[in-house]
Design a protein around this motif. Sequence first.
Motif, short mmCIF file in Angstrom:
data_model
loop_
_atom_site.label_atom_id
_atom_site.label_comp_id
_atom_site.label_asym_id
_atom_site.label_seq_id
_atom_site.Cartn_x
_atom_site.Cartn_y
_atom_site.Cartn_z
N UNK A 158 43.62 41.18 30.49
CA UNK A 158 42.66 42.14 29.94
C UNK A 158 41.23 41.67 30.17
N UNK A 159 41.01 40.35 30.11
CA UNK A 159 39.69 39.82 30.40
C UNK A 159 39.33 40.08 31.86
N UNK A 160 40.29 39.90 32.77
CA UNK A 160 40.06 40.18 34.19
C UNK A 160 39.76 41.66 34.41
N UNK A 161 40.47 42.52 33.70
CA UNK A 161 40.32 43.96 33.89
C UNK A 161 38.94 44.46 33.44
N UNK A 162 38.40 43.85 32.39
CA UNK A 162 37.16 44.35 31.83
C UNK A 162 37.41 45.42 30.78
N UNK A 163 36.38 46.13 30.39
CA UNK A 163 36.48 47.09 29.29
C UNK A 163 37.31 48.32 29.64
N UNK B 123 43.34 38.85 46.84
CA UNK B 123 42.07 38.14 46.65
C UNK B 123 41.22 38.87 45.61
N UNK B 124 41.15 40.20 45.72
CA UNK B 124 40.33 40.99 44.80
C UNK B 124 40.79 40.85 43.36
N UNK B 125 42.08 40.99 43.12
CA UNK B 125 42.60 40.90 41.74
C UNK B 125 42.55 39.48 41.21
N UNK B 126 42.60 38.50 42.11
CA UNK B 126 42.50 37.10 41.70
C UNK B 126 41.06 36.75 41.29
N UNK B 127 40.10 37.51 41.82
CA UNK B 127 38.69 37.23 41.56
C UNK B 127 38.00 38.36 40.79
N UNK B 128 38.79 39.19 40.10
CA UNK B 128 38.27 40.24 39.22
C UNK B 128 37.45 41.27 40.00
N UNK B 129 37.94 41.61 41.19
CA UNK B 129 37.30 42.65 42.01
C UNK B 129 38.39 43.69 42.32
N UNK B 130 38.58 44.66 41.43
CA UNK B 130 39.68 45.60 41.59
C UNK B 130 39.28 46.90 42.29
N UNK B 131 38.00 47.22 42.29
CA UNK B 131 37.52 48.48 42.86
C UNK B 131 37.55 48.45 44.38
N UNK B 132 38.02 49.54 45.00
CA UNK B 132 38.07 49.60 46.47
C UNK B 132 36.67 49.57 47.07
N UNK B 133 35.70 50.17 46.40
CA UNK B 133 34.32 50.16 46.91
C UNK B 133 33.72 48.75 46.83
N UNK B 134 34.02 48.04 45.79
CA UNK B 134 33.52 46.66 45.67
C UNK B 134 34.21 45.74 46.68
N UNK B 135 35.49 45.98 46.92
CA UNK B 135 36.20 45.18 47.92
C UNK B 135 35.61 45.42 49.31
N UNK B 136 35.23 46.67 49.58
CA UNK B 136 34.59 46.96 50.87
C UNK B 136 33.29 46.16 51.01
N UNK B 137 32.46 46.14 49.96
CA UNK B 137 31.21 45.39 50.00
C UNK B 137 31.46 43.89 50.19
N UNK B 138 32.46 43.38 49.48
CA UNK B 138 32.75 41.95 49.58
C UNK B 138 33.18 41.55 50.98
N UNK B 139 33.90 42.44 51.65
CA UNK B 139 34.36 42.11 53.01
C UNK B 139 33.19 41.98 53.98
N UNK B 140 32.01 42.51 53.63
CA UNK B 140 30.82 42.43 54.49
C UNK B 140 30.00 41.17 54.22
N UNK B 141 30.13 40.60 53.01
CA UNK B 141 29.22 39.51 52.63
C UNK B 141 29.92 38.24 52.14
#
Length: 477
Positions: free
Chosen positions: A430-435, A71-89
Amino acid sequence: MSHHIKGQSRTQTTLFPEALDDFVTEDNAVRVIDAFVDSLDLESLGFEKVKTKATGRPCYHPATMLKLYIYGYLNRIQSSRRLEKESHRNVELMWLLERLQPDFKTIADFRKNNSKGIKSTCRTFVELCREMNMFNDVMIAIDGSKFKAVNSKPNNYTPQKAKDHIARIEKSITHYLSLLAEKDDSESADDDVILMNEKLAWMKKRLTELEEIQVAVNNHPDKQVSLTDPDSRLMKTSNMTRQVCYNVQSAVDTKHHLIVSHEVTQTTDMGKLHLVASQVQEVLKTKDITFIADKGYYSREDIKAVIDTGSDVLVPKGDTSGATKAGIFNKAKFEYDKERDEYTCPAGNILPYQRDSVEKGMHLKIYVNHIACRDCHIRSQCTRSKKEPRKMRRWVHENIIDSMHKRLQRAAHVTVTRKQTVEHPFGTIKMWMGATHYLTRRIKNVSTEMSLHVLAYNLKRMMTIKGNHELIASFKQ
């Protein structure tokens, strides 16, 4: 009075649906992720902790963590910290994870410890696509692209760079020593002297570090050292700049633009054609494939190796000869007669076959005409040597390469097809990955990251091609 759409009061009581399932529509992408992961045999794919002991603290099931990452990589959320936040909201993640909320360390450790399982999952999805007849009459485009590593250019050293840094530091040390010598007559330890001594101490320490780096660079097989990510390499990118990166090999089918195979490497494209082609053949369970690639993959041994397996190859040849630059005739000016096994030079003289030779492991045939070359009126345009005649070297299997070039000339569309096919996935990912591209270090972890990106890309493509409902039904078969 303003005429706008008005929201509800934040203090108003709201009656939510009784079931979380009511928040997620039937065609939502999370249902595809859920059905796909539930259809997998995670233990056979190599995931850890599928089966656990009854004692001790319980852990999260690998299926839960894999769903989270897809789900994270499909929605451009690769960071473990961001995935943790997303699981809360995130309501979709609440549904997908059944309201579980793993912490970022658990999320990061899952990716680090399940490299084999994640790579196997990526390959399994391609095999499912094959079973859905997505690769009939397939043509595969192969190319490599540079993805930036977690290592800046200042933290990458080559022998020349280390030498230049040492010379610069030594020059600065000499300069500060001369300044201190001028102040030796004065016994007062003013602020300038104290500051210069501090700078001098730092530079001497830095010089020691650079000398250690220089030794490491000179002893390294690739003659370069990256301090942050030791496996990354300084390479030329498409815009002719240099970046510390990895070279990702990708094989994409020309019909649906699905990534059939990928490999994270530390070197250029040269010599990778047979490696990638063999991986594609293994995944697709067939050798009736046409491979197309750019001139960076032109290796006669590689081309022959792939053709010998039963597949076809179309790779243009780049002009790597320095003859034109040196002001002499290029090899292309010499015409070869296959039936007579001889060359005709630009002056019209015949260069017959004379002997065999082995150079860099290749069995070559040598064609030369000593007398004709000695008396030739345009000899200065053919060779710079005053003693040696111009020789033609021909690989003993060159007929295979000649046949490939003829097929390539008849297929003029191949170059455009290759670019349109293989550049699309690279650009999208590369667009999904960001800079920053990669988030992890070392080639093993980077390969795991790339597998997640490829899996997410292929899943997105199949949802577009087949539709979510049909895809979910195919997983449940």
